[in-house]
Enzyme design. Structure first.
Site, PDB file in Angstrom:
ATOM      1  N   ASP A  50       0.908  -1.228  -0.071  1.00 54.00           N
ATOM      2  CA  ASP A  50      -0.055  -0.055  -0.091  1.00 54.00           C
ATOM      3  C   ASP A  50       0.885   1.216   0.026  1.00 54.00           C
ATOM      4  OD1 ASP A  50      -2.397   1.633   0.589  1.00 54.00           O
ATOM      5  OD2 ASP A  50      -1.539   1.944   2.501  1.00 54.00           O
ATOM      6  N   ASP A  62      -0.183   5.261   1.086  1.00 52.76           N
ATOM      7  CA  ASP A  62      -0.202   6.121   2.063  1.00 52.76           C
ATOM      8  C   ASP A  62      -0.218   5.370   3.397  1.00 52.76           C
ATOM      9  OD1 ASP A  62      -0.551   8.954   1.383  1.00 52.76           O
ATOM     10  OD2 ASP A  62      -2.454   8.285   0.179  1.00 52.76           O
ATOM     11  N   ASP A  90      -1.600  -0.528   5.810  1.00 49.96           N
ATOM     12  CA  ASP A  90      -1.729   0.128   7.168  1.00 49.96           C
ATOM     13  C   ASP A  90      -3.115   0.098   7.854  1.00 49.96           C
ATOM     14  OD1 ASP A  90      -2.553   3.355   6.933  1.00 49.96           O
ATOM     15  OD2 ASP A  90      -2.107   2.112   5.128  1.00 49.96           O
TER      16      ASP A  90
END
Length: 210
Positions: A6, A8, A161
């Site tokens: 991922d 961000d 995250d």
């Protein structure tokens, strides 16, 4: 092996750019700007979903998204930084696996950011919001990334995250590691995976030992 990241909250911190762009978008249409914590709680979702959740009426969502993007593209490189140990994570991962990025950010801006940071050369594919019909937590972005990668495909991993990253990995039937350096805490991530690390580098080290 294939490792998908991922963006961000996993490799980069673009919180300042995101918050500023939301501020501009809401003010463009004379609306009150939601508080920062409400915006940050939605990071990871596609922009149209974020604006709708933050109270924008359906018929005005697209205009808000465009206002956001017009500002974001001007400031993203200057107001985005790599998270601690992110560069080391990508460099280490590239020694063991074929790499890709799966993000709900616009692919064009994501590629520009990673090129600006000198990391795009490590990735063989980047799947962004405009590349799929169904974003994470749907497995489509992961399936699309995997379809473009040539590798010893006995092991697949997703590092992210938020629960959306973990749920997308589960739906695609691949392994995952949650990282706490982004927008979800350990308690929330542990609801979806047993594998939780503090940083992307720690996650990569864990994967290479499996």
């Amino acid at each position: 092996m294939i490792i998908l990241f991922d963006l961000d909250g996993t490799l980069i911190d673009s919180t300042e750019a995101i918050l500023e762009s939301f501020d501009v978008a809401f003010k463009t249409f004379g609306a009150a700007v939601p508080d920062e914590e409400s915006i940050k709680a939605e990071i990871g979702h596609p922009l149209d979903v974020m604006f709708a959740t933050l109270g924008v009426e359906e018929g005005h969502v697209d205009a808000h998204v465009q206002a956001y993007k017009m500002h974001y593209r001007k400031i993203s490189c200057a107001k985005t930084v790599l998270l601690p140990e992110a560069r080391e994570a990508v460099e280490l991962a590239s020694q063991h696996a074929v790499l890709g990025v799966v993000t709900t950010k616009t692919a064009k801006y994501s590629i520009e950011l990673l090129e600006h940071m000198g990391l795009m050369r490590y990735f063989d594919v980047l799947v962004g919001r405009e590349d799929v019909e169904n974003p994470k937590p749907h497995p489509e972005p992961i399936f699309k990334a995997l379809s473009k990668l040539q590798s010893d495909k006995s092991k697949y991993w997703m590092i992210g995250d938020t629960p959306m990253d973990i749920l997308a990995a589960k739906a695609a039937n691949i392994n995952s590691v949650g990282v706490t350096c982004g927008y979800a805490d350990e308690t929330l991530l542990l609801e979806h995976t047993d594998n939780v690390s503090k940083t992307a580098l720690e996650a990569v080290k864990f994967i290479t030992l499996q």
